[in-house]
Write a protein that holds these residues in place. Structure first.
Motif, PDB file in Angstrom:
ATOM      1  N   GLU A 133       1.962   9.145   7.666  1.00  0.00           N
ATOM      2  CA  GLU A 133       1.482   8.690   6.619  1.00  0.00           C
ATOM      3  C   GLU A 133       0.107   9.622   6.414  1.00  0.00           C
ATOM      4  O   GLU A 133      -0.300   9.730   5.233  1.00  0.00           O
ATOM      5  CB  GLU A 133       0.628   7.373   7.034  1.00  0.00           C
ATOM      6  CG  GLU A 133       1.840   5.957   7.055  1.00  0.00           C
ATOM      7  CD  GLU A 133       1.253   4.742   7.697  1.00  0.00           C
ATOM      8  OE1 GLU A 133       1.114   3.764   6.783  1.00  0.00           O
ATOM      9  OE2 GLU A 133       0.950   4.672   8.860  1.00  0.00           O
ATOM     10  N   ARG A 134      -0.492  10.147   7.522  1.00  0.00           N
ATOM     11  CA  ARG A 134      -1.538  11.224   7.136  1.00  0.00           C
ATOM     12  C   ARG A 134      -0.878  12.363   6.162  1.00  0.00           C
ATOM     13  O   ARG A 134      -1.604  12.687   5.229  1.00  0.00           O
ATOM     14  CB  ARG A 134      -1.953  11.930   8.504  1.00  0.00           C
ATOM     15  CG  ARG A 134      -2.742  13.081   8.407  1.00  0.00           C
ATOM     16  CD  ARG A 134      -3.159  13.650   9.638  1.00  0.00           C
ATOM     17  NE  ARG A 134      -1.920  14.072  10.400  1.00  0.00           N
ATOM     18  CZ  ARG A 134      -1.669  15.362  10.225  1.00  0.00           C
ATOM     19  NH1 ARG A 134      -1.940  16.063   9.322  1.00  0.00           N
ATOM     20  NH2 ARG A 134      -0.552  15.562  10.822  1.00  0.00           N
ATOM     21  N   ASP A 185       0.953  -1.080  -0.041  1.00  0.00           N
ATOM     22  CA  ASP A 185       0.241   0.045   0.015  1.00  0.00           C
ATOM     23  C   ASP A 185       0.670   1.303  -0.058  1.00  0.00           C
ATOM     24  O   ASP A 185       0.829   1.855   0.943  1.00  0.00           O
ATOM     25  CB  ASP A 185      -0.910  -0.040   1.160  1.00  0.00           C
ATOM     26  CG  ASP A 185      -1.977  -1.173   1.063  1.00  0.00           C
ATOM     27  OD1 ASP A 185      -2.325  -1.476   0.018  1.00  0.00           O
ATOM     28  OD2 ASP A 185      -2.438  -1.663   2.066  1.00  0.00           O
ATOM     29  N   ILE A 220       1.284   5.266  -0.692  1.00  0.00           N
ATOM     30  CA  ILE A 220       0.344   6.240  -0.489  1.00  0.00           C
ATOM     31  C   ILE A 220       0.381   7.442  -1.504  1.00  0.00           C
ATOM     32  O   ILE A 220      -0.556   7.988  -2.171  1.00  0.00           O
ATOM     33  CB  ILE A 220       0.302   6.838   0.983  1.00  0.00           C
ATOM     34  CG1 ILE A 220       0.028   5.826   2.016  1.00  0.00           C
ATOM     35  CG2 ILE A 220      -0.406   7.876   1.197  1.00  0.00           C
ATOM     36  CD1 ILE A 220       0.418   6.238   3.319  1.00  0.00           C
ATOM     37  N   THR A 221       1.875   7.757  -1.701  1.00  0.00           N
ATOM     38  CA  THR A 221       1.888   8.898  -2.492  1.00  0.00           C
ATOM     39  C   THR A 221       2.138   8.545  -4.091  1.00  0.00           C
ATOM     40  O   THR A 221       2.541   7.195  -4.546  1.00  0.00           O
ATOM     41  CB  THR A 221       3.293   9.583  -2.170  1.00  0.00           C
ATOM     42  OG1 THR A 221       4.570   8.633  -2.263  1.00  0.00           O
ATOM     43  CG2 THR A 221       3.532   9.793  -0.730  1.00  0.00           C
ATOM     44  N   ASP A 226       7.706   6.496   1.944  1.00  0.00           N
ATOM     45  CA  ASP A 226       6.428   6.013   1.644  1.00  0.00           C
ATOM     46  C   ASP A 226       6.693   4.390   1.380  1.00  0.00           C
ATOM     47  O   ASP A 226       5.947   3.537   1.944  1.00  0.00           O
ATOM     48  CB  ASP A 226       5.597   6.632   0.467  1.00  0.00           C
ATOM     49  CG  ASP A 226       4.407   6.013   0.313  1.00  0.00           C
ATOM     50  OD1 ASP A 226       3.617   5.148   0.892  1.00  0.00           O
ATOM     51  OD2 ASP A 226       3.966   6.364  -0.965  1.00  0.00           O
ATOM     52  N   SER A 269      -0.518  11.096   2.694  1.00  0.00           N
ATOM     53  CA  SER A 269      -1.559  11.005   1.854  1.00  0.00           C
ATOM     54  C   SER A 269      -2.275  12.181   1.312  1.00  0.00           C
ATOM     55  O   SER A 269      -3.099  12.322   0.407  1.00  0.00           O
ATOM     56  CB  SER A 269      -2.807  10.376   2.757  1.00  0.00           C
ATOM     57  OG  SER A 269      -3.461  11.294   3.689  1.00  0.00           O
ATOM     58  N   LYS A 270      -1.706  13.580   1.711  1.00  0.00           N
ATOM     59  CA  LYS A 270      -2.086  14.877   1.207  1.00  0.00           C
ATOM     60  C   LYS A 270      -1.241  15.082   0.015  1.00  0.00           C
ATOM     61  O   LYS A 270      -1.587  16.328  -0.736  1.00  0.00           O
ATOM     62  CB  LYS A 270      -1.785  15.531   2.164  1.00  0.00           C
ATOM     63  CG  LYS A 270      -2.778  15.579   3.430  1.00  0.00           C
ATOM     64  CD  LYS A 270      -2.592  16.609   4.398  1.00  0.00           C
ATOM     65  CE  LYS A 270      -3.524  16.482   5.790  1.00  0.00           C
ATOM     66  NZ  LYS A 270      -3.513  17.538   6.646  1.00  0.00           N
ATOM     67  N   ARG A 283       1.523   7.177  12.018  1.00  0.00           N
ATOM     68  CA  ARG A 283       0.359   7.582  11.548  1.00  0.00           C
ATOM     69  C   ARG A 283       0.075   9.130  10.923  1.00  0.00           C
ATOM     70  O   ARG A 283      -0.346   9.600  10.235  1.00  0.00           O
ATOM     71  CB  ARG A 283      -0.665   7.431  12.641  1.00  0.00           C
ATOM     72  CG  ARG A 283      -1.227   6.024  12.735  1.00  0.00           C
ATOM     73  CD  ARG A 283      -2.247   6.001  13.924  1.00  0.00           C
ATOM     74  NE  ARG A 283      -2.709   4.357  13.945  1.00  0.00           N
ATOM     75  CZ  ARG A 283      -3.498   3.992  14.660  1.00  0.00           C
ATOM     76  NH1 ARG A 283      -3.845   4.762  15.643  1.00  0.00           N
ATOM     77  NH2 ARG A 283      -3.972   2.553  14.737  1.00  0.00           N
TER      78      ARG A 283
END
Length: 499
Positions: free
Chosen positions: A71-72, A22, A24-25, A229, A75-76, A68
C-alpha cells in the motif's frame, strides 16, 4: 437503470458503502467509479473475484506488514496513462513525462519483488507484474535509482561535448570584465544552447521510440496495480464490516442469514439502537412482506437490494451467509421516484417504472423489489392492484419481493413474511412507559418494535400496529373508538371484498 440509477443506489445505501472503499491509486479509483455487474457468462470471473477477496481477508492480519509495504508503494503511483498513450503514438515525451515513467518503473521494480514473493503463498489469480527494468535502465543509464530524471551526458558523446563547451564559455563569461567580450561569448553560448536543445530532442525521441516497445508491459502493470489496489480495498471493506463471501447459485434462489445494511446500522448505532438482522429465503415468483408502517419493511427491502447489488458487482456481502444467482437486472420501486419531480404523481411514476420492469421479466431473469406499491391511490383499489401484480409476478422466472400493509394479498402459492412489529410486546407495559416519558414516545415505540421477519401462513392478517401506535401516541380516544369499530366490523368481511 437495470441495476438501479444513481439516486436509487444512494437510497438503498450503496453510496455509503462505496464511500468507505479506500482505493489508493488513480487506477483503482477508476475501477471504483466504473464498477460493472458481472453477467451470466461471467460466473467464473465473479467466483475468481470473490476468491481473490477471500485470500486477502484471510491473510491480511497475518501478512499485515507486507500489505502495508504494498500500500505504501501504491500510494506513490502517479497517473501516467496519458503519457503512455502519447508514447504509443510515438509523440515525443518531455522530461516530466519521462520522469513520471521512470518513477512508475521504480515502483514497479520494488512491487514486482514484494508481490511475487508474497503471492507464492497467497495465490491471487489474474494479477501479474512484469519486469520493467529495461525501461528503468533506459531512463537511469548511470544506475543510480534516484527519484529524478534528466538527459544525462552519458546518452550521447555529442551532447557531452556540447555541454562541456557551453560550461567553458559560461566560466569565461563569469570571470570576464570586458563587456564587448561578454557579448561575443554569450552569442557563442547561445549557439551551444540551441545545439544542446536539438540533441536533447533527438535523445527524447530515441527514448520515446525505445519505451514504445514496452508499452504493453507498462499497461499490464498499470492494470495490475489498479486491480490489486481495488481488491485490497474490497478486502479491507469486508474485514471492517465482517462481510462474507456469497455463494453463487445456478438456480433462481436468494438466501440471506443475518444480513444488514451498513448505512442504516451506522445511523441506529449512533443513537445507541441495535440493528435487527434480516433472514430471508426467496425463489422464483413472488414473496410478500406485510406489516404496518414503522415496521421496517422498507429497511428490509433496501438491505436485500443493497446486498444483491454488491454481490453482482463482486463484493463480499453484509451477512453471515448469502446465496444468490447472477442476475440480469435489479429493480427497486418505491414512492421516492425521480419521475415525481418531473410532474408525475407517485402512483403514475410507479406505473411507468413498472411497465419497464414487466418487459424485462419476459426475456430476462432478475430481482424486483416493490416497496408499498400503489400506496399513492385509494386503499381498496390499491389492494386490488397489488394483489393482481403479485399474482402476475408469481408466474415469472424472476424473484420478486413486495412489501405492503394491505391485507388479502397473499395466495397459497406465494411466500409470506411478516414483520414481527409489536406482536410480542406487552401493550399495557409499553403504554405505561410512554405515559411516564411522553416526549420520547416515538423512540420508546421504536425500541420495542421487533423488525425481524417471520415466515407465516398465507391466512395471517397484517398486524394492526397502526391502530396500536396511534393509541400509544395519544390519539384522541373518541377517534380511536370510532376506528376500533371499523376494524372489528370489517374483520370478518375483508375476504368478501375480493370475491
Amino acid at each position: 437503470m437495470i441495476f438501479l440509477d444513481k439516486k436509487q443506489r444512494e437510497q438503498v445505501g450503496y453510496t455509503f458503502v462505496i464511500d468507505k472503499l479506500d482505493a489508493i491509486t488513480p487506477f483503482g479509483e477508476d475501477l471504483k467509479k466504473n464498477i460493472a455487474p458481472f453477467k451470466q457468462q461471467d460466473k467464473e470471473l465473479l467466483v475468481t473475484e470473490l476468491n481473490n477477496i477471500e485470500k486477502i481477508t484471510t491473510s491480511y492480519m497475518e501478512k499485515r506488514n507486507t500489505y502495508r509495504s504494498i500500500e505504501r508503494l501504491l500510494s506513490k503511483v502517479k497517473d501516467i496513462r496519458n503519457s503512455v498513450v502519447r508514447c504509443s503514438n510515438l509523440n515525443t515525451l518531455d522530461d516530466v513525462e519521462l520522469f513520471e515513467i521512470k518513477s512508475f518503473c521504480m515502483i514497479s521494480e520494488e512491487l514486482y519483488s514484494i508481490y511475487n514473493d508474497f503471492n507464492h503463498s497467497i495465490n491471487i489469480t489474474g494479477i501479474n507484474f512484469f519486469d520493467l527494468s529495461p525501461v528503468l535502465n533506459l531512463l537511469d543509464p548511470d544506475n543510480k535509482r534516484l527519484p529524478t530524471f534528466q538527459i544525462h551526458d552519458s546518452y550521447s558523446k555529442k551532447l557531452k561535448d556540447i555541454r562541456l563547451n557551453k560550461r567553458k564559455l559560461e566560466d569565461e563569461i563569469l570571470y570576464s570584465d570586458d563587456e564587448e567580450k561578454i557579448i561575443i561569448l554569450k552569442e557563442k553560448r547561445l549557439k551551444y544552447v540551441i545545439e544542446e536543445d536539438a540533441e536533447e530532442l533527438i535523445i527524447r525521441m530515441s527514448l520515446t521510440k525505445k519505451i514504445n516497445s514496452y508499452v504493453d508491459t507498462i499497461k499490464n502493470n498499470i492494470y495490475s496495480m489498479g486491480k490489486l489496489d481495488f481488491l485490497i480495498a474490497k478486502g479491507k471493506l469486508a474485514l471492517n464490516y465482517n462481510a462474507t463471501k456469497p455463494e453463487i447459485s445456478d438456480n433462481m434462489e436468494v438466501t440471506f442469514t443475518n444480513s444488514f445494511n451498513p448505512e442504516v446500522k451506522h445511523i441506529l448505532e449512533s443513537k445507541n439502537t441495535p440493528f435487527t438482522p434480516i433472514n430471508i429465503s426467496l425463489n422464483s415468483g413472488v414473496a410478500v412482506i406485510t406489516g404496518a408502517n414503522m415496521g421496517g419493511k422498507s429497511v428490509t427491502l433496501k438491505t436485500i437490494v443493497l446486498n444483491l447489488l454488491l454481490g453482482q458487482l463482486g463484493f463480499f456481502v453484509f451477512a453471515d451467509y448469502a446465496k444468490f444467482p447472477i442476475l440480469d437486472f435489479i429493480y427497486f420501486i418505491s414512492d421516492d421516484l425521480q419521475s415525481v419531480s418531473q410532474g408525475l404523481s407517485t402512483f403514475g411514476a410507479e406505473i411507468i417504472e413498472l411497465k419497464n420492469v414487466i418487459e424485462h421479466t419476459k426475456v430476462k431473469k432478475g430481482f424486483i423489489a416493490l416497496d408499498e406499491f400503489a400506496r399513492g391511490t385509494n386503499p381498496k383499489e390499491g389492494s386490488f392492484l397489488v394483489r393482481s401484480l403479485c399474482q402476475y409476478l408469481n408466474t415469472t422466472t424472476s424473484i420478486s419481493v413486495v412489501s405492503t400493509h394491505y391485507d388479502n394479498i397473499v395466495t397459497d402459492d406465494m411466500i409470506h413474511y411478516q414483520v414481527m412489529g409489536l406482536k410480542n410486546v406487552c401493550f399495557e407495559d409499553l403504554k405505561r412507559k410512554i405515559v411516564l416519558n411522553k416526549t420520547n414516545s416515538i423512540d420508546i415505540i421504536q425500541e420495542h418494535m421487533d423488525y425481524s421477519l417471520e415466515k407465516v401462513s398465507n391466512t395471517n392478517k397484517v398486524p394492526k400496529d397502526a391502530l396500536n401506535i396511534s393509541i400509544l401516541l395519544g390519539l384522541q380516544p373518541e377517534i380511536v373508538e370510532i376506528a376500533q369499530k371499523y376494524y372489528y366490523k370489517n374483520l370478518n368481511n375483508e375476504e368478501e371484498d375480493y370475491e
